[in-house]
Design a protein around this motif. Structure first.
Motif, PDB file in Angstrom:
ATOM      1  N   PRO A 284       0.661  -1.153  -0.265  1.00  0.00           N
ATOM      2  CA  PRO A 284      -0.403  -0.003  -0.070  1.00  0.00           C
ATOM      3  C   PRO A 284       0.833   1.213   0.086  1.00  0.00           C
ATOM      4  CG  PRO A 284      -0.681  -2.488   1.624  1.00  0.00           C
ATOM      5  CD  PRO A 284       0.072  -1.977   1.337  1.00  0.00           C
ATOM      6  N   SER A 285       0.337   1.885  -1.261  1.00  0.00           N
ATOM      7  CA  SER A 285       1.423   3.766  -1.024  1.00  0.00           C
ATOM      8  C   SER A 285       3.309   3.487  -1.235  1.00  0.00           C
ATOM      9  CB  SER A 285       0.907   4.225  -0.058  1.00  0.00           C
ATOM     10  OG  SER A 285      -0.565   4.772   0.010  1.00  0.00           O
ATOM     11  N   ARG A 286       3.155   2.049  -1.650  1.00  0.00           N
ATOM     12  CA  ARG A 286       4.508   1.890  -1.860  1.00  0.00           C
ATOM     13  C   ARG A 286       5.340   1.280  -3.260  1.00  0.00           C
ATOM     14  NH1 ARG A 286       7.620  -1.062   2.891  1.00  0.00           N
ATOM     15  NH2 ARG A 286       9.349  -0.646   1.615  1.00  0.00           N
ATOM     16  N   GLN A 287       6.443   1.280  -3.617  1.00  0.00           N
ATOM     17  CA  GLN A 287       6.928   1.229  -4.730  1.00  0.00           C
ATOM     18  C   GLN A 287       6.665  -0.607  -4.710  1.00  0.00           C
ATOM     19  OE1 GLN A 287       9.618   4.101  -4.530  1.00  0.00           O
ATOM     20  NE2 GLN A 287      10.383   3.394  -6.678  1.00  0.00           N
ATOM     21  N   MET A 288       6.217  -0.703  -6.544  1.00  0.00           N
ATOM     22  CA  MET A 288       6.172  -2.233  -6.603  1.00  0.00           C
ATOM     23  C   MET A 288       7.552  -2.697  -6.432  1.00  0.00           C
ATOM     24  SD  MET A 288       3.931  -3.725  -9.238  1.00  0.00           S
ATOM     25  CE  MET A 288       3.753  -2.293 -10.292  1.00  0.00           C
ATOM     26  N   ILE A 289       7.590  -3.737  -6.210  1.00  0.00           N
ATOM     27  CA  ILE A 289       9.489  -4.389  -6.221  1.00  0.00           C
ATOM     28  C   ILE A 289       8.866  -5.795  -6.929  1.00  0.00           C
ATOM     29  CG2 ILE A 289      10.259  -3.442  -4.250  1.00  0.00           C
ATOM     30  CD1 ILE A 289       9.914  -5.811  -2.621  1.00  0.00           C
ATOM     31  N   LEU A 290      10.163  -6.392  -6.993  1.00  0.00           N
ATOM     32  CA  LEU A 290       9.812  -7.361  -7.281  1.00  0.00           C
ATOM     33  C   LEU A 290      10.014  -8.919  -6.692  1.00  0.00           C
ATOM     34  CD1 LEU A 290      10.268  -9.410 -10.085  1.00  0.00           C
ATOM     35  CD2 LEU A 290      12.942  -9.538  -9.637  1.00  0.00           C
ATOM     36  N   VAL A 291       9.324 -10.138  -6.628  1.00  0.00           N
ATOM     37  CA  VAL A 291       9.518 -10.978  -5.711  1.00  0.00           C
ATOM     38  C   VAL A 291      10.714 -11.945  -5.641  1.00  0.00           C
ATOM     39  CG1 VAL A 291       8.023 -12.414  -4.454  1.00  0.00           C
ATOM     40  CG2 VAL A 291       7.217 -10.456  -4.292  1.00  0.00           C
ATOM     41  N   ILE A 292      10.172 -12.107  -6.695  1.00  0.00           N
ATOM     42  CA  ILE A 292      11.265 -13.457  -7.870  1.00  0.00           C
ATOM     43  C   ILE A 292      11.027 -13.615  -9.316  1.00  0.00           C
ATOM     44  CG2 ILE A 292       8.643 -15.289  -7.369  1.00  0.00           C
ATOM     45  CD1 ILE A 292      10.658 -17.491  -5.906  1.00  0.00           C
ATOM     46  N   ARG A 293      11.300 -14.246 -10.057  1.00  0.00           N
ATOM     47  CA  ARG A 293      11.439 -14.739 -11.705  1.00  0.00           C
ATOM     48  C   ARG A 293      12.024 -15.856 -11.513  1.00  0.00           C
ATOM     49  NH1 ARG A 293      16.098 -10.479 -12.655  1.00  0.00           N
ATOM     50  NH2 ARG A 293      17.653 -10.846 -10.999  1.00  0.00           N
ATOM     51  N   GLN A 294      11.089 -16.354 -12.932  1.00  0.00           N
ATOM     52  CA  GLN A 294      11.587 -17.942 -13.509  1.00  0.00           C
ATOM     53  C   GLN A 294      11.612 -17.854 -14.861  1.00  0.00           C
ATOM     54  OE1 GLN A 294      10.849 -21.394 -10.666  1.00  0.00           O
ATOM     55  NE2 GLN A 294      11.756 -21.997 -13.319  1.00  0.00           N
ATOM     56  N   GLU A 295      12.843 -18.320 -15.340  1.00  0.00           N
ATOM     57  CA  GLU A 295      13.211 -19.208 -16.603  1.00  0.00           C
ATOM     58  C   GLU A 295      12.295 -19.784 -17.290  1.00  0.00           C
ATOM     59  OE1 GLU A 295      17.849 -17.348 -17.277  1.00  0.00           O
ATOM     60  OE2 GLU A 295      17.396 -18.965 -15.577  1.00  0.00           O
ATOM     61  N   ALA A 296      12.040 -19.745 -18.440  1.00  0.00           N
ATOM     62  CA  ALA A 296      11.113 -20.789 -18.633  1.00  0.00           C
ATOM     63  C   ALA A 296      11.285 -22.048 -19.275  1.00  0.00           C
ATOM     64  CB  ALA A 296      10.063 -20.075 -19.924  1.00  0.00           C
ATOM     65  N   TYR A 297      12.879 -21.958 -19.422  1.00  0.00           N
ATOM     66  CA  TYR A 297      13.419 -23.237 -19.375  1.00  0.00           C
ATOM     67  C   TYR A 297      13.937 -23.736 -18.852  1.00  0.00           C
ATOM     68  CZ  TYR A 297      17.128 -20.504 -19.546  1.00  0.00           C
ATOM     69  OH  TYR A 297      18.997 -20.170 -18.189  1.00  0.00           O
ATOM     70  N   LYS A 298      13.732 -23.328 -17.124  1.00  0.00           N
ATOM     71  CA  LYS A 298      14.422 -24.033 -16.546  1.00  0.00           C
ATOM     72  C   LYS A 298      13.322 -25.155 -15.501  1.00  0.00           C
ATOM     73  CE  LYS A 298      18.779 -21.308 -15.308  1.00  0.00           C
ATOM     74  NZ  LYS A 298      18.696 -20.181 -13.603  1.00  0.00           N
ATOM     75  N   GLN A 299      13.592 -26.136 -15.422  1.00  0.00           N
ATOM     76  CA  GLN A 299      12.652 -27.244 -14.572  1.00  0.00           C
ATOM     77  C   GLN A 299      12.276 -26.801 -13.797  1.00  0.00           C
ATOM     78  OE1 GLN A 299      13.438 -31.100 -15.961  1.00  0.00           O
ATOM     79  NE2 GLN A 299      12.218 -30.441 -18.085  1.00  0.00           N
TER      80      GLN A 299
END
Lengths: 113, 116
Positions: free
Chosen positions: B41-56
């Motif tokens: 709320p009222s704060r900046q968007m931050i990245l939590v987690i990411r996934q590359e599609a080629y990685k199982q």
């Protein structure tokens, strides 16, 4: 820390006014983006820029233009503001790399009366 | 065109419990990235987690993990040991790999409430 700043947190304008939203990043990022965030619609890309003076349209460019004269600064321009442009506007930036993460600014809540 | 669907507009969880946020996407690409972003709320968007599609292997970041099912085009976020600070809007996002197109396609978001 990466810092993306936006010129105003809140802005109130009248219909027909020309509106400038400014975004500045301090991490030498090549890419910069302008999104619009509306409840129930998520974020939608308006324009992005991958280099100085370069720009590409996003999903909803109508009624907007952009300017990138310097690498660190990306401006969103509403040529003639309308009430349906009342929204939260988010700027983001990233490196050009394939794995690049986008860093977001705090947002500008624009109200057009 | 790529689309990202978050079917849960709102979710709630008790503090210290586990919650899973759903995300499905539609694409004809074979290589792409998937992301979960958090907007407090009222704060900046931050990245939590990411996934590359080629990685199982599913990505994990501390209490946050994903369940990536490529064939089903599903990318859910699991938050373990939920904390009050996890309360936020969560957005799932997709990006194709390569070229000059760095566009992220976002879902409509899931508002997570954490109850003490």
């Amino acid at each position: 820390d990466v810092k993306v700043t936006q010129s105003s947190r809140y802005l109130v304008k009248r219909t027909g006014e020309k509106v400038f939203l400014e975004c500045v990043q301090d991490m030498d990022h090549e890419n910069m983006f302008w999104y619009r965030q509306d409840p129930g619609l998520g974020l939608r890309l308006i324009y992005f820029s991958y280099d100085v003076k370069m720009k590409e349209k996003g999903d909803i460019p109508e009624g907007y233009s952009v300017s990138r004269e310097k690498k660190e600064r990306f401006s969103l321009i509403l040529e003639s503001a309308s009430t349906n442009q009342t929204s939260m506007y988010l700027c983001a930036s990233s490196f050009r790399g394939r794995w690049s993460e986008q860093f977001f600014g705090p947002g500008t809540r624009l109200t057009v009366l | 065109a790529q689309t990202v669907t978050q079917s849960q507009p709102e979710m709630s969880v008790q503090e210290a419990e586990t919650v899973t946020l759903s995300c499905t996407y539609d694409t004809s690409e074979s290589d792409y990235y998937l992301f979960w972003y958090k907007q407090p709320p009222s704060r900046q968007m931050i990245l939590v987690i990411r996934q590359e599609a080629y990685k199982q292997q599913n990505a994990t970041e501390n209490r946050f993990s994903v369940n990536f099912q490529k064939a089903a085009k599903s990318f859910s976020l699991k938050i373990s040991d939920s904390q009050l600070g996890d309360a936020a809007m969560y957005f799932c996002a997709y990006r194709i790999l390569g070229g000059s197109n760095y566009k992220l396609t976002f879902g409509k978001g899931t508002l997570l409430t954490v109850n003490p």
